[in-house]
Write a protein that holds these residues in place. Structure first.
Motif, PDB file in Angstrom:
ATOM      1  N   ASP A 137      10.159  12.895 -12.326  1.00 40.19           N
ATOM      2  CA  ASP A 137      10.563  12.231 -13.570  1.00 40.19           C
ATOM      3  C   ASP A 137      11.913  11.529 -13.447  1.00 40.19           C
ATOM      4  O   ASP A 137      12.329  10.825 -14.372  1.00 40.19           O
ATOM      5  N   SER A 138      12.589  11.738 -12.328  1.00 34.05           N
ATOM      6  CA  SER A 138      13.957  11.219 -12.196  1.00 34.05           C
ATOM      7  C   SER A 138      14.105  10.132 -11.139  1.00 34.05           C
ATOM      8  O   SER A 138      15.146   9.465 -11.092  1.00 34.05           O
ATOM      9  N   VAL A 139      13.097   9.950 -10.291  1.00 38.02           N
ATOM     10  CA  VAL A 139      13.238   8.991  -9.187  1.00 38.02           C
ATOM     11  C   VAL A 139      12.383   7.755  -9.437  1.00 38.02           C
ATOM     12  O   VAL A 139      11.454   7.774 -10.249  1.00 38.02           O
ATOM     13  N   VAL A 140      12.711   6.696  -8.713  1.00 38.65           N
ATOM     14  CA  VAL A 140      11.954   5.444  -8.835  1.00 38.65           C
ATOM     15  C   VAL A 140      10.533   5.621  -8.327  1.00 38.65           C
ATOM     16  O   VAL A 140       9.574   5.130  -8.918  1.00 38.65           O
ATOM     17  N   GLY A 141      10.393   6.357  -7.220  1.00 42.76           N
ATOM     18  CA  GLY A 141       9.081   6.554  -6.622  1.00 42.76           C
ATOM     19  C   GLY A 141       8.781   5.515  -5.567  1.00 42.76           C
ATOM     20  O   GLY A 141       9.368   4.435  -5.557  1.00 42.76           O
ATOM     21  N   ILE A 142       7.851   5.855  -4.669  1.00 43.62           N
ATOM     22  CA  ILE A 142       7.494   4.966  -3.565  1.00 43.62           C
ATOM     23  C   ILE A 142       6.202   4.232  -3.897  1.00 43.62           C
ATOM     24  O   ILE A 142       5.186   4.851  -4.192  1.00 43.62           O
ATOM     25  N   ASP A 143       6.257   2.915  -3.881  1.00 45.33           N
ATOM     26  CA  ASP A 143       5.063   2.102  -4.100  1.00 45.33           C
ATOM     27  C   ASP A 143       5.026   1.010  -3.027  1.00 45.33           C
ATOM     28  O   ASP A 143       5.063  -0.175  -3.308  1.00 45.33           O
ATOM     29  N   SER A 144       4.973   1.444  -1.788  1.00 41.90           N
ATOM     30  CA  SER A 144       4.981   0.515  -0.662  1.00 41.90           C
ATOM     31  C   SER A 144       4.141   1.116   0.454  1.00 41.90           C
ATOM     32  O   SER A 144       3.441   2.106   0.260  1.00 41.90           O
ATOM     33  N   ALA A 145       4.229   0.504   1.643  1.00 34.54           N
ATOM     34  CA  ALA A 145       3.436   0.978   2.779  1.00 34.54           C
ATOM     35  C   ALA A 145       3.795   2.417   3.160  1.00 34.54           C
ATOM     36  O   ALA A 145       2.970   3.138   3.726  1.00 34.54           O
ATOM     37  N   PHE A 146       5.020   2.847   2.857  1.00 35.06           N
ATOM     38  CA  PHE A 146       5.438   4.209   3.184  1.00 35.06           C
ATOM     39  C   PHE A 146       4.630   5.251   2.412  1.00 35.06           C
ATOM     40  O   PHE A 146       4.579   6.407   2.791  1.00 35.06           O
ATOM     41  N   LYS A 147       4.014   4.818   1.312  1.00 35.64           N
ATOM     42  CA  LYS A 147       3.228   5.740   0.489  1.00 35.64           C
ATOM     43  C   LYS A 147       2.059   6.313   1.293  1.00 35.64           C
ATOM     44  O   LYS A 147       1.627   7.451   1.059  1.00 35.64           O
ATOM     45  N   ILE A 148       1.544   5.532   2.251  1.00 38.37           N
ATOM     46  CA  ILE A 148       0.433   5.988   3.090  1.00 38.37           C
ATOM     47  C   ILE A 148       0.877   7.174   3.939  1.00 38.37           C
ATOM     48  O   ILE A 148       0.156   8.178   4.075  1.00 38.37           O
ATOM     49  N   ALA A 165     -13.517 -13.344   9.117  1.00 33.74           N
ATOM     50  CA  ALA A 165     -14.868 -12.791   9.135  1.00 33.74           C
ATOM     51  C   ALA A 165     -15.302 -12.254   7.773  1.00 33.74           C
ATOM     52  O   ALA A 165     -16.489 -12.009   7.539  1.00 33.74           O
ATOM     53  N   GLY A 166     -14.341 -12.051   6.885  1.00 31.69           N
ATOM     54  CA  GLY A 166     -14.666 -11.618   5.522  1.00 31.69           C
ATOM     55  C   GLY A 166     -14.983 -10.145   5.376  1.00 31.69           C
ATOM     56  O   GLY A 166     -15.640  -9.730   4.400  1.00 31.69           O
ATOM     57  N   ASN A 167     -14.517  -9.322   6.305  1.00 36.03           N
ATOM     58  CA  ASN A 167     -14.796  -7.878   6.239  1.00 36.03           C
ATOM     59  C   ASN A 167     -13.620  -7.101   5.677  1.00 36.03           C
ATOM     60  O   ASN A 167     -13.272  -6.021   6.165  1.00 36.03           O
ATOM     61  N   ASP A 168     -12.968  -7.649   4.651  1.00 37.95           N
ATOM     62  CA  ASP A 168     -11.764  -7.024   4.101  1.00 37.95           C
ATOM     63  C   ASP A 168     -12.031  -5.675   3.457  1.00 37.95           C
ATOM     64  O   ASP A 168     -11.132  -4.839   3.374  1.00 37.95           O
ATOM     65  N   GLU A 169     -13.264  -5.433   2.997  1.00 38.78           N
ATOM     66  CA  GLU A 169     -13.569  -4.165   2.329  1.00 38.78           C
ATOM     67  C   GLU A 169     -13.489  -2.982   3.297  1.00 38.78           C
ATOM     68  O   GLU A 169     -13.336  -1.837   2.872  1.00 38.78           O
ATOM     69  N   LYS A 170     -13.574  -3.250   4.588  1.00 40.31           N
ATOM     70  CA  LYS A 170     -13.467  -2.183   5.590  1.00 40.31           C
ATOM     71  C   LYS A 170     -12.078  -1.580   5.618  1.00 40.31           C
ATOM     72  O   LYS A 170     -11.875  -0.467   6.104  1.00 40.31           O
ATOM     73  N   TYR A 171     -11.111  -2.318   5.091  1.00 42.63           N
ATOM     74  CA  TYR A 171      -9.711  -1.889   5.201  1.00 42.63           C
ATOM     75  C   TYR A 171      -9.143  -1.597   3.812  1.00 42.63           C
ATOM     76  O   TYR A 171      -8.050  -2.013   3.466  1.00 42.63           O
ATOM     77  N   SER A 172      -9.897  -0.869   3.026  1.00 44.01           N
ATOM     78  CA  SER A 172      -9.549  -0.656   1.620  1.00 44.01           C
ATOM     79  C   SER A 172      -8.147  -0.084   1.419  1.00 44.01           C
ATOM     80  O   SER A 172      -7.429  -0.464   0.494  1.00 44.01           O
ATOM     81  N   VAL A 173      -7.731   0.823   2.285  1.00 43.52           N
ATOM     82  CA  VAL A 173      -6.429   1.485   2.116  1.00 43.52           C
ATOM     83  C   VAL A 173      -5.281   0.502   2.291  1.00 43.52           C
ATOM     84  O   VAL A 173      -4.292   0.520   1.561  1.00 43.52           O
ATOM     85  N   VAL A 174      -5.417  -0.393   3.264  1.00 37.63           N
ATOM     86  CA  VAL A 174      -4.334  -1.348   3.560  1.00 37.63           C
ATOM     87  C   VAL A 174      -4.777  -2.790   3.333  1.00 37.63           C
ATOM     88  O   VAL A 174      -4.174  -3.718   3.853  1.00 37.63           O
TER      89      VAL A 174
END
Length: 524
Positions: A295-306, A370-379
């Motif tokens: 409740d007190s920090v900004v929080g991580i919303d970037s690649a480091f979240k992974i 190639a249009g296979n972006d769904e394979k990489y859902s996390v990133v």
């Protein structure tokens, strides 16, 4: 004999004055520029720009005054025309590239339809011909008259640690300096410390991380090594808590290329493992902090979240630290830590890097073509390059390239004018769906291509490559200079998604001047 003694005394006085003047200038930039402010974030770019200009102009004027007085005092014995010719004949390839870059910027300015704006850079982030001229003059003054000593770089890290601590406190929403009073709520999290925008902040911290990491990896004195380790760990916390995706570019390059420098000795491998273990330990600590103070920090919303989501991270760290400590104990007992390993491990690592680049290129192809972006859902958001990519960077890059292709051939070569990017792009991006004004490409190389053209971009890249090459070729035994080279490498990496502003970029030119100085003193 007496005349020779008098001349030697005068030369020592001259060196003393130049050392004090240039030393004071270096301190005013490396320590003062990141920390100075006036009206919180409301004029932070403008004030730091004025501060840098003031310090640089004062230094140049005092230097000119010094040579004028010297000429008056020794008017019969000093042939300045001859000395200037001798100096020009000693110009390095880097020096010549920098002069050519300035000349291209000059031609671009006087050829521009917006000469006033191109000179002052007032329609962008002030990087017009005037500021470029100060960068170039600063480089030549420092590289010619500054006497390098290690403690200047230590002071740079110390000032950086203060900036980082303020940034870390902002992650906890403490706002110690009361910078965020009166700010629009949705903008509070994108400004931090005494630097400002989080992208600029992580660009600055990336330089600190690189320099402190290299110095820690090579330092033999325990107290100094502890100081560099402290600066490194603080910068790790700061660069992650800066909550900017730009940060991981610096870290990837730093962790990827450091082994090519360190892996010729056992101690280098050990120190590298300590750096990696420390980095992931910092990530684990931030994970605990986020859970305990959600409740007190900004929080991580970037690649480091992974990485933060990896639940076995603490177990991996226990194992890694155990291996490191056992290995250090064994090698210290047998006194084999300094054993030369040759180039085999470095060649293997280079092969791994090459394979990684090939894999990344394939993934980008697979995702975007190639249009296979769904394979990489996390990133997926990091790999799929469209208009929305990188906080609308994809949109501005596409429009910038299209605008460049429409320019006349002459403007393709020398650009539309320094810092006139916003003027050129205003019409094509007016009433855009993001409701933003784009005065920068958020890619320093694309921005350079548009503003000073293809010739300017090639020359700028040549400057960077030549400087880094010279550091590793001519000063490879001075790990302080190598640390500067890594700092520059991290800066130019983030520059692919960042912009040149007179908050961090002056440090780039200053570091290049320091790294190119002919007067290097190997002591503190």
């Amino acid at each position: 004999m007496l005349i020779n003694d008098i001349n030697e005394i005068e030369n020592n006085k001259n060196k003393g004055f130049l050392s004090i003047l240039l030393g004071a200038y270096v301190v005013s930039i490396v320590l003062g520029l990141p920390l100075v402010f006036r009206d919180r974030y409301f004029d932070i770019l403008v004030f730091k720009y004025y501060y840098y200009c003031f310090c640089t102009i004062v230094m140049i004027l005092l230097l000119l005054l010094y040579f004028i007085v010297k000429k008056f005092k020794y008017r019969k014995s000093i042939n300045y025309v001859k000395k200037i010719k001798e100096s020009i004949s000693k110009f390095t390839f880097l020096d010549r590239c920098i002069i050519i870059y300035w000349f291209i910027a000059f031609i671009s300015t006087i050829s521009s339809n917006y000469v006033y704006e191109a000179f002052w850079g007032n329609e962008g982030r002030f990087t017009g011909l005037f500021l470029i001229t100060l960068y170039v003059l600063s480089y030549f003054c420092v590289s010619r008259f500054y006497i390098y000593k290690n403690w200047y770089l230590d002071l740079f890290l110390l000032g950086g640690a203060v900036v980082c601590l303020f940034g870390i406190s902002d992650y906890f929403n403490m706002d110690i300096l009361h910078f965020k009073v009166g700010m629009v709520p949705e903008q509070k999290d994108i400004f931090t410390s005494t630097i400002g925008n989080i992208n600029t902040y992580t660009s600055y911290v990336g330089i600190l991380t690189a320099i402190s990491s290299v110095l820690f990896s090579k330092e033999e004195r325990p107290i100094k090594r502890l100081f560099y380790y402290f600066c490194m760990v603080i910068s790790f916390f700061a660069i992650i808590m800066g909550v900017s995706d730009n940060a991981y570019l610096s870290l990837m390059i730093l962790f990827g290329f450091m082994p090519l420098y360190l892996f010729n000795k056992k101690i280098g491998v050990q120190r590298y493992l300590v750096i990696i273990a420390s980095f992931f330990t910092v990530i684990q600590c931030i994970s605990w902090i986020n859970n305990a103070f959600s409740d007190s920090v900004v929080g991580i919303d970037s690649a480091f979240k992974i990485i933060l989501g990896f639940k076995y991270l603490h177990l991996m760290l226990i194992l890694l630290w155990s291996v490191i400590l056992v290995w250090i104990f064994i090698t210290k007992k047998k006194q084999t830590a300094t054993k030369d390993l040759g180039n085999t491990i470095r060649f293997v690592w280079l092969g791994i890097l090459g394979f990684g680049v090939i894999v990344m290129m394939y993934i980008l192809y697979d995702c975007n073509i190639a249009g296979n972006d769904e394979k990489y859902s996390v990133v997926k958001n990091y790999l799929l390059i469209n208009d929305d990519w990188g906080t609308n960077r994809g949109y501005i890059w596409r429009n910038a390239i299209e605008s460049y292709n429409k320019l006349p051939f002459w403007n393709k070569l020398i650009g539309y004018g320094p810092e006139t990017f916003g003027i050129l792009l205003l019409k094509v991006t007016a009433n855009n769906k993001y409701h933003q004004l784009f005065d920068s490409a958020h890619n320093e190389y694309l921005h350079t291509l548009i503003t000073v053209g293809f010739l300017g971009l090639v020359t700028y890249i040549s400057i960077i490559i030549t400087f880094i090459k010279d550091c590793f070729k001519y000063k490879k035994n001075n790990h302080y200079i190598i640390a500067i080279a890594f700092g520059v490498i991290c800066y130019i990496t983030q520059a692919t998604v960042n912009l040149s502003v007179p908050i961090v970029t002056p440090l780039l030119w200053l570091l290049m001047g320091i790294g190119s100085t002919k007067k290097v003193m190997y002591y503190n």
